[in-house]
Write a protein that holds these residues in place. Structure first.
Motif, PDB file in Angstrom:
ATOM      1  N   ASN A 183      95.714   7.338  41.718  1.00  0.00           N
ATOM      2  CA  ASN A 183      95.188   8.679  41.994  1.00  0.00           C
ATOM      3  C   ASN A 183      94.214   8.676  43.164  1.00  0.00           C
ATOM      4  N   GLY A 231      93.628   9.965  46.317  1.00  0.00           N
ATOM      5  CA  GLY A 231      93.986  10.964  47.332  1.00  0.00           C
ATOM      6  C   GLY A 231      95.313  11.642  47.057  1.00  0.00           C
ATOM      7  N   THR A 233      93.814  16.759  38.447  1.00  0.00           N
ATOM      8  CA  THR A 233      93.405  15.356  38.576  1.00  0.00           C
ATOM      9  C   THR A 233      94.537  14.404  38.217  1.00  0.00           C
ATOM     10  N   ASN A 234      95.732  14.941  37.977  1.00  0.00           N
ATOM     11  CA  ASN A 234      96.868  14.101  37.553  1.00  0.00           C
ATOM     12  C   ASN A 234      96.406  13.138  36.458  1.00  0.00           C
ATOM     13  N   ALA A 235      95.960  13.716  35.361  1.00  0.00           N
ATOM     14  CA  ALA A 235      95.331  12.931  34.298  1.00  0.00           C
ATOM     15  C   ALA A 235      96.259  11.852  33.736  1.00  0.00           C
ATOM     16  N   GLY A 275      97.087  16.565  41.237  1.00  0.00           N
ATOM     17  CA  GLY A 275      96.261  15.473  41.766  1.00  0.00           C
ATOM     18  C   GLY A 275      95.486  15.829  43.019  1.00  0.00           C
TER      19      GLY A 275
END
Lengths: 475, 475
Positions: A190, A192, B150-152, B201
């Protein structure tokens, strides 16, 4: 503008012996895609052997304003890789960049050249007791760079996802000749914006995929194939939800085969016999696979019982040997052949929410039959993906021109219905050239602008696969 | 520039009663993230209730050149949502947009508002006999818009992927106030560039996620948890490859717990006892789950036997009840608490190819211990994702300033080693503000330029979460 002779000299010097083809005869096979679609004669065909060479060729074209089109295995269905007739293009074929760079079974990953043929990737994975699950009819010829660029789908999407989900890293030559090196073999990253996403499914309009790090899975040790007879599509949808549960998400395929397709298959392959006693309106061809000790047979029998009780299936056969399984799968291949034998027809690749398939199928069938009562509808597909190949065979005996006009009219109608159901006119085949008009018709303004902006950002001179997906800017 | 009073009047009119907070006391909780990080006082806090209102607020800010920052559940770890001190920002909180819009168990999908709390999404999925697998410590408070932005990651990534793989569609308010409506519930869609990928993200720098269509899975009916004792990390990696196979990819977690973590856990939770007879250098906490009739116990016992024979494990315990399983999982929670009890320390979130974990761990441990022999290394993580939280507890008794300087030095050293192994300094936490310097240090030029270009394309006025991920442009 540089002369053709200077271009030949420069690129030959750059690519070495055998690296550049300029004779019509030699270039013939770069003009044709598998379904028989034919493009114009390209300026020349560049056949680089390294990423560095690709970068040099692209940089050269960038400096001299020469349009180019990357090519993989010529199995595209939307004309994306066919050389343009109005603006002669340089073909950049990756066929000489076909190496598996590294297999890492501990990381469940492998890195490969962009020109690597899918089958050889699957073989290399298998040799390491792993599985690369992307599974396509064209896997013996299609190249991974093309699979990435078209975000390829295929049979196993319901379990493993489309190509996008199978990519850990990419190496891309950008339209100005610079190299984006994103060949990280990381399962999570994650840091960028995830730039590799830009190139997946961009159909070669934003760069040339010269390398990829792929995600591997454990190699299945057992698999079971079954054919189920269902009363209607609604029952198939219910059965799918049941099968996901009963088979613990070990399903690798769940294909809708309407009776008309089975008949086409039997027509094309006379040794094929009706696999069940009584004919049924629709069938499901399903497969489950596992890498460890699981009783798939018990799972599928459990599904049979529960499906039967719920009225979702009326009959079924579970293959008890590999040969029987192959015979069941042969139905699917033979039905494609049966379609081809019927001559030119409308092939579509639409997707819908799975829960809308019944209503969509009903309305589309009604409206198509109303427009053309003698047309034969062949609507099969990947149920778990909501992906229907809603194909239409025109009445026999039509003149070529009338047939083309009819198919066009039916396609337009069908796409309107797809739009009404919030579906997509291209589930897995992409847009390329052939679907551009239909695609642009319903593309909302902000999306069109962002797509245009992405193209401008990465390819401001509009030299990389121009005219595919988006039209050329007005000059 | 508009006055603060005019801004308050206009936004209050736009958002209605309770829609805008402007008092310091009311705004306090929008300045703090869960780990205790604190931002500046915002201009005001906008609390829209509809996508239309979000669009109107953003459009207003766009017209009047007001920077803004979207906020979810305040559980970020990199300071991305904290209001800026130098350029006062409007907070746009999605907390009043928390509805599940629709659950579609036939399509295995659901659509939700951006402010929907993860736990309520999981509950709604469960009520429909489905599973939304994203699983995070913060799931009781974090919002799906933040998870998307945040693309967890979390615990179940090895089976279900990160947030990116769980998104079918998105609705995003763009930085100019227009709405990107990509709320299609399609499992496959190759119609043009996949724009939703841009926003996943992007940490709120390219738009505000106001809605999402999520992918669901069958709800697990059975699960089994085990704790295995292994001689070293290499054995853990071998065991992981074995477990993927033995457990037919039904693994939902495979967590590395070094002995030091277990001791921290027992320190924090005195009722916790050593789960195995003899201490072991490392442990694996694993879980498998299935939605149908599978004998998970037999699978895990098979793994035990094969792992034992291969010398990959020396002992283990398979939970035989839910209580026992919870007790095993309690180790992982207690060890986090144990870390917190030790005061300020270095927390990292790095990822590496799984096959490099042993060498990385060895070298990082050696170099960190050489730099600071009294530091305690706590390196646990998600093995299947190559994701290590390589954390460092400083020696006790250091002054705040000396401690901060030491931790900074250790972090820099660690990140250099991560870079040498082609890893990532942010596996799942993102960049935000806190990791920006380290991120930019190794970001190659073409990637930096493309990221800049994406930001410029979508947010030319640089008003949306400015300064996160990428620095502000030089003015």
């Amino acid at each position: 503008m540089i002369t053709r002779e200077a271009l030949f000299d420069d690129l030959s010097a750059l690519l070495g012996k055998g690296g550049l083809l300029t004779e019509s005869g030699d270039m013939e096979r770069y003009r044709v895609d598998w379904p028989g679609y034919r493009g114009a004669e390209p300026l020349a065909v560049a056949r680089p052997t390294t990423t560095r060479q690709v970068a040099e060729v692209v940089s050269y074209c960038h400096r001299h304003d020469i349009p180019l089109v990357p090519q993989g295995g010529h199995s595209g269905l939307v004309g994306g890789a066919l050389p343009d007739a109005d603006y002669p293009e340089l073909v950049v074929s990756l066929e000489r960049m076909a190496s598996v760079r590294q297999v890492d079974p501990i990381n469940f990953s492998m890195s490969v050249d962009g020109g690597c043929v899918l089958q050889s990737i699957k073989d290399a994975a298998e040799a390491a007791d792993c599985d690369f699950p992307l599974s396509l009819g064209a896997q013996g010829s299609c190249q991974i760079g093309g699979n990435v660029s078209t975000n390829a789908g295929g049979l196993n999407v319901l379990r493993y996802g489309m190509m996008r989900q199978l990519v850990l890293g990419l190496e891309v030559v950008l339209p100005d000749g610079r190299i984006y090196n994103g060949m990280k073999a990381l399962h999570k990253n994650n840091a960028g914006y995830d730039l590799k996403q830009l190139f997946i499914g961009a159909e070669g309009t934003l760069g040339i995929v010269t390398g990829a790090v792929l995600k591997l899975f454990p190699r299945p040790q057992v698999s079971r194939t079954a054919l189920l007879a269902c009363p209607d599509i609604d029952a198939v949808l219910g059965l799918y939800a049941l099968a996901r549960r009963s088979c613990c998400d070990l399903l690798t395929a769940f294909e809708l085969v309407p009776r008309a397709c089975l008949e086409l298959a039997m027509e094309a392959s006379p040794d094929l016999r009706d696999p069940l006693e009584a004919p049924s309106p629709v069938y499901v061809l399903m497969e489950a696979a596992a890498s460890g000790p699981v009783d798939l047979e018990a799972m599928i029998e459990d599904l049979f019982e529960r499906g039967f009780e719920a009225g979702m299936l009326t009959d079924g056969v579970l293959a008890s040997s590999d040969t029987q399984a192959r015979n069941l799968w042969h139905i699917r291949e033979a039905m494609l052949e049966g379609q081809r034998n019927r001559g030119e027809h409308l092939r579509t690749d639409v997707s819908l929410p799975i829960s809308s398939l019944t209503a969509f199928h009903q309305r589309a069938s009604d409206e198509i039959q109303a427009l053309c009562p003698q047309a034969t509808i062949i609507a099969y597909g990947h149920i778990g993906d909501g992906n229907l190949h809603f194909n239409i065979l025109p009445p026999p005996g039509l003149e070529a021109e009338a047939r083309a006009a009819l198919l066009h009219e039916l396609e337009e109608r069908l796409f309107e219905i797809v739009d009404d159901f919030d579906g997509s006119i291209s589930a897995e085949h992409g847009i390329g050239r052939f679907k551009q008009t239909a695609f642009l018709e319903t593309l909302p303004e902000p999306e069109y602008e962002i797509m245009r902006g992405l193209k401008r950002l990465l390819d401001p001179r509009y030299l990389m696969s121009p005219g595919r997906i988006l039209p050329r800017p007005i000059e």
